[in-house]
Design a protein around this motif. Structure first.
Motif, PDB file in Angstrom:
ATOM      1  N   CYS A 249       0.836  -1.192   0.000  1.00 47.76           N
ATOM      2  CA  CYS A 249       0.000   0.000   0.000  1.00 47.76           C
ATOM      3  C   CYS A 249       0.874   1.247   0.000  1.00 47.76           C
ATOM      4  O   CYS A 249       1.785   1.387   0.837  1.00 47.76           O
ATOM      5  N   VAL A 250       0.617   2.159  -0.945  1.00 47.69           N
ATOM      6  CA  VAL A 250       1.375   3.413  -1.069  1.00 47.69           C
ATOM      7  C   VAL A 250       0.378   4.552  -0.928  1.00 47.69           C
ATOM      8  O   VAL A 250      -0.476   4.755  -1.803  1.00 47.69           O
ATOM      9  N   ASP A 251       0.485   5.303   0.196  1.00 49.81           N
ATOM     10  CA  ASP A 251      -0.430   6.421   0.400  1.00 49.81           C
ATOM     11  C   ASP A 251       0.161   7.705  -0.196  1.00 49.81           C
ATOM     12  O   ASP A 251       1.213   7.681  -0.848  1.00 49.81           O
ATOM     13  N   GLY A 252      -0.507   8.852   0.070  1.00 50.89           N
ATOM     14  CA  GLY A 252      -0.080  10.112  -0.519  1.00 50.89           C
ATOM     15  C   GLY A 252       1.355  10.510  -0.179  1.00 50.89           C
ATOM     16  O   GLY A 252       2.161  10.789  -1.075  1.00 50.89           O
ATOM     17  N   PRO A 253       1.731  10.554   1.114  1.00 48.76           N
ATOM     18  CA  PRO A 253       3.114  10.909   1.451  1.00 48.76           C
ATOM     19  C   PRO A 253       4.137   9.916   0.890  1.00 48.76           C
ATOM     20  O   PRO A 253       5.230  10.317   0.463  1.00 48.76           O
ATOM     21  N   GLN A 254       3.807   8.633   0.910  1.00 50.50           N
ATOM     22  CA  GLN A 254       4.735   7.641   0.351  1.00 50.50           C
ATOM     23  C   GLN A 254       4.870   7.806  -1.165  1.00 50.50           C
ATOM     24  O   GLN A 254       5.947   7.607  -1.726  1.00 50.50           O
ATOM     25  N   LEU A 255       3.761   8.162  -1.824  1.00 50.30           N
ATOM     26  CA  LEU A 255       3.829   8.421  -3.267  1.00 50.30           C
ATOM     27  C   LEU A 255       4.743   9.602  -3.561  1.00 50.30           C
ATOM     28  O   LEU A 255       5.539   9.564  -4.509  1.00 50.30           O
ATOM     29  N   GLN A 256       4.639  10.638  -2.739  1.00 49.67           N
ATOM     30  CA  GLN A 256       5.498  11.804  -2.932  1.00 49.67           C
ATOM     31  C   GLN A 256       6.965  11.439  -2.700  1.00 49.67           C
ATOM     32  O   GLN A 256       7.868  11.906  -3.414  1.00 49.67           O
ATOM     33  N   GLY A 257       7.228  10.590  -1.687  1.00 49.18           N
ATOM     34  CA  GLY A 257       8.602  10.147  -1.462  1.00 49.18           C
ATOM     35  C   GLY A 257       9.130   9.316  -2.610  1.00 49.18           C
ATOM     36  O   GLY A 257      10.311   9.407  -2.977  1.00 49.18           O
ATOM     37  N   TRP A 258       8.285   8.498  -3.205  1.00 51.19           N
ATOM     38  CA  TRP A 258       8.685   7.719  -4.393  1.00 51.19           C
ATOM     39  C   TRP A 258       9.024   8.660  -5.547  1.00 51.19           C
ATOM     40  O   TRP A 258      10.048   8.488  -6.227  1.00 51.19           O
ATOM     41  N   GLN A 259       8.189   9.655  -5.745  1.00 45.96           N
ATOM     42  CA  GLN A 259       8.422  10.582  -6.848  1.00 45.96           C
ATOM     43  C   GLN A 259       9.697  11.392  -6.645  1.00 45.96           C
ATOM     44  O   GLN A 259      10.452  11.636  -7.578  1.00 45.96           O
ATOM     45  N   GLU A 260       9.978  11.807  -5.405  1.00 45.48           N
ATOM     46  CA  GLU A 260      11.157  12.619  -5.119  1.00 45.48           C
ATOM     47  C   GLU A 260      12.422  11.788  -4.951  1.00 45.48           C
ATOM     48  O   GLU A 260      13.515  12.344  -4.873  1.00 45.48           O
ATOM     49  N   GLY A 261      12.289  10.465  -4.869  1.00 42.32           N
ATOM     50  CA  GLY A 261      13.453   9.613  -4.680  1.00 42.32           C
ATOM     51  C   GLY A 261      13.895   9.478  -3.255  1.00 42.32           C
ATOM     52  O   GLY A 261      14.957   8.913  -2.987  1.00 42.32           O
ATOM     53  N   THR A 262      13.107   9.994  -2.321  1.00 38.14           N
ATOM     54  CA  THR A 262      13.468   9.890  -0.903  1.00 38.14           C
ATOM     55  C   THR A 262      12.851   8.679  -0.223  1.00 38.14           C
ATOM     56  O   THR A 262      13.215   8.349   0.916  1.00 38.14           O
ATOM     57  N   GLY A 263      11.913   8.018  -0.880  1.00 33.55           N
ATOM     58  CA  GLY A 263      11.264   6.835  -0.307  1.00 33.55           C
ATOM     59  C   GLY A 263      11.497   5.620  -1.179  1.00 33.55           C
ATOM     60  O   GLY A 263      11.995   5.727  -2.315  1.00 33.55           O
ATOM     61  N   PRO A 264      11.160   4.445  -0.698  1.00 34.83           N
ATOM     62  CA  PRO A 264      11.373   3.218  -1.470  1.00 34.83           C
ATOM     63  C   PRO A 264      10.413   3.115  -2.647  1.00 34.83           C
ATOM     64  O   PRO A 264       9.307   3.666  -2.631  1.00 34.83           O
ATOM     65  N   ARG A 265      10.825   2.393  -3.652  1.00 36.41           N
ATOM     66  CA  ARG A 265       9.932   2.073  -4.765  1.00 36.41           C
ATOM     67  C   ARG A 265       8.972   0.975  -4.309  1.00 36.41           C
ATOM     68  O   ARG A 265       9.327   0.161  -3.465  1.00 36.41           O
ATOM     69  N   PRO A 266       7.786   0.932  -4.861  1.00 34.57           N
ATOM     70  CA  PRO A 266       6.792  -0.042  -4.366  1.00 34.57           C
ATOM     71  C   PRO A 266       7.271  -1.485  -4.424  1.00 34.57           C
ATOM     72  O   PRO A 266       6.956  -2.274  -3.526  1.00 34.57           O
ATOM     73  N   TRP A 267       8.011  -1.872  -5.450  1.00 36.34           N
ATOM     74  CA  TRP A 267       8.469  -3.258  -5.527  1.00 36.34           C
ATOM     75  C   TRP A 267       9.637  -3.546  -4.605  1.00 36.34           C
ATOM     76  O   TRP A 267      10.066  -4.680  -4.476  1.00 36.34           O
ATOM     77  N   GLU A 268      10.162  -2.495  -3.943  1.00 33.09           N
ATOM     78  CA  GLU A 268      11.221  -2.687  -2.955  1.00 33.09           C
ATOM     79  C   GLU A 268      10.671  -2.644  -1.527  1.00 33.09           C
ATOM     80  O   GLU A 268      11.402  -2.959  -0.582  1.00 33.09           O
ATOM     81  N   ALA A 269       9.410  -2.213  -1.368  1.00 36.85           N
ATOM     82  CA  ALA A 269       8.818  -2.059  -0.030  1.00 36.85           C
ATOM     83  C   ALA A 269       8.130  -3.332   0.416  1.00 36.85           C
ATOM     84  O   ALA A 269       7.800  -4.218  -0.386  1.00 36.85           O
ATOM     85  N   GLN A 270       7.909  -3.426   1.707  1.00 38.22           N
ATOM     86  CA  GLN A 270       7.175  -4.553   2.282  1.00 38.22           C
ATOM     87  C   GLN A 270       5.694  -4.186   2.404  1.00 38.22           C
ATOM     88  O   GLN A 270       5.341  -3.008   2.491  1.00 38.22           O
ATOM     89  N   PRO A 271       4.806  -5.152   2.421  1.00 37.04           N
ATOM     90  CA  PRO A 271       3.383  -4.854   2.607  1.00 37.04           C
ATOM     91  C   PRO A 271       3.159  -4.027   3.853  1.00 37.04           C
ATOM     92  O   PRO A 271       3.825  -4.210   4.887  1.00 37.04           O
ATOM     93  N   SER A 272       2.224  -3.084   3.780  1.00 42.67           N
ATOM     94  CA  SER A 272       1.974  -2.149   4.889  1.00 42.67           C
ATOM     95  C   SER A 272       1.416  -2.882   6.110  1.00 42.67           C
ATOM     96  O   SER A 272       0.715  -3.880   6.003  1.00 42.67           O
ATOM     97  N   VAL A 273       1.764  -2.355   7.280  1.00 39.78           N
ATOM     98  CA  VAL A 273       1.290  -2.904   8.555  1.00 39.78           C
ATOM     99  C   VAL A 273       0.366  -1.887   9.182  1.00 39.78           C
ATOM    100  O   VAL A 273       0.649  -0.694   9.208  1.00 39.78           O
ATOM    101  N   ALA A 274      -0.772  -2.324   9.722  1.00 41.31           N
ATOM    102  CA  ALA A 274      -1.732  -1.407  10.326  1.00 41.31           C
ATOM    103  C   ALA A 274      -1.138  -0.746  11.538  1.00 41.31           C
ATOM    104  O   ALA A 274      -0.434  -1.382  12.315  1.00 41.31           O
TER     105      ALA A 274
END
Length: 274
Positions: A249-274
């Motif tokens: 799951c990639v939410d708004g802030p995580q999407l922005q981090g992906w776009q800026e290169g400061t966060g992991p790419r979705p295929w490199e991340a682990q499934p989200s934990v509640a």
């Protein structure tokens, strides 16, 4: 009574005067030869830089010869030397002015520290510089994903996948897509299936959305990596279901981090934990 005839003696010129005239002649001749040599060298340089000046000087010389031939008075060696000296001086000045007016050759400026190989400036074409591939600058321009329409949002997510090395990226969202909006292959060869949810901040992705996507992403689309990307956020039940099924799951802030290169790419991340 016969008067003996007087023998007339031929007047002889002074030996001293003859030597002086000869010395003066050779001195003038040496000066003329030196001037002619200097003029020849200057003319050669002028021909290289300004051929038009050389032609003009040649025409001036021909004109001077013609004017001299028309004159009926006797021209002395001293007069010839003076005229030659004046003409040569004018020609020299003209040639010097032509050389001064010639543009200087352009010299390329090399930035400090650039174009060097082993400490040597790489101006010699035989010096081969190692091939370097410049790094692509990170795209730091903030994109307002929430301002895009659903189709534009899917295209933007697909572009992020292409930027980060995914292959065979395709936007398949639409009627009958069975939950898949973007399909691709990750840089390491895994099958990637993404569902895009462009929601406002107050509209969160719920568990029902995750359940519909979870029922098709693996069995129908054969995903190795299943991702749900939203401009908003996920509810806690949705995150629980995603963790159980292995959906990223990639939410708004995580999407922005992906776009800026400061966060992991979705295929490199682990499934989200509640």
């Amino acid at each position: 009574m016969a008067v003996p005839a007087r023998v007339r003696r031929t007047a002889r010129r002074s030996r001293r005067f003859e030597l002086r005239a000869t010395a003066l002649y050779f001195a003038l001749l040496a000066v003329i030869l030196a001037l002619v040599g200097a003029a020849a060298r200057t003319a050669a340089a002028a021909v290289v830089h300004r051929p038009a000046w050389a032609i003009a000087l040649a025409l001036m010389a021909v004109g001077a010869v013609m004017v001299g031939c028309r004159g009926k008075r006797r021209i002395s060696a001293a007069r010839i030397a003076r005229r030659a000296a004046v003409a040569l001086d004018e020609a020299t000045q003209t040639a010097v002015e032509a050389l001064d007016a010639a543009p200087a050759p352009a010299v390329g400026l090399v930035p400090a520290g650039a174009g060097t190989c082993g400490g040597l400036l790489a101006t010699d074409p035989t010096v081969l510089l190692p091939e370097t591939v410049p790094e692509a600058p990170a795209d730091t321009v903030e994109i307002a994903y929430e301002a895009l329409d659903p189709d534009e949002f899917e295209q933007a997510v697909a572009e992020l996948c292409r930027r980060d090395g995914c292959l065979d990226v395709d936007v398949v969202g639409g009627a009958g897509d069975l939950g898949a909006d973007v399909v691709a292959r990750t840089p390491d060869g895994r099958s990637l299936v993404i569902q895009c949810k462009r929601y406002c901040d107050g509209n969160r992705v719920g568990s029902q959305d995750l359940q519909r996507f979870g029922g098709t992403c693996f069995t129908v689309h054969g995903a190795d990596v299943a991702v749900v990307v939203t401009t908003s956020d996920f509810t806690a039940p949705a995150l629980d279901y995603a963790e159980q099924c292995g959906i990223v799951c990639v939410d708004g802030p995580q999407l922005q981090g992906w776009q800026e290169g400061t966060g992991p790419r979705p295929w490199e991340a682990q499934p989200s934990v509640a």
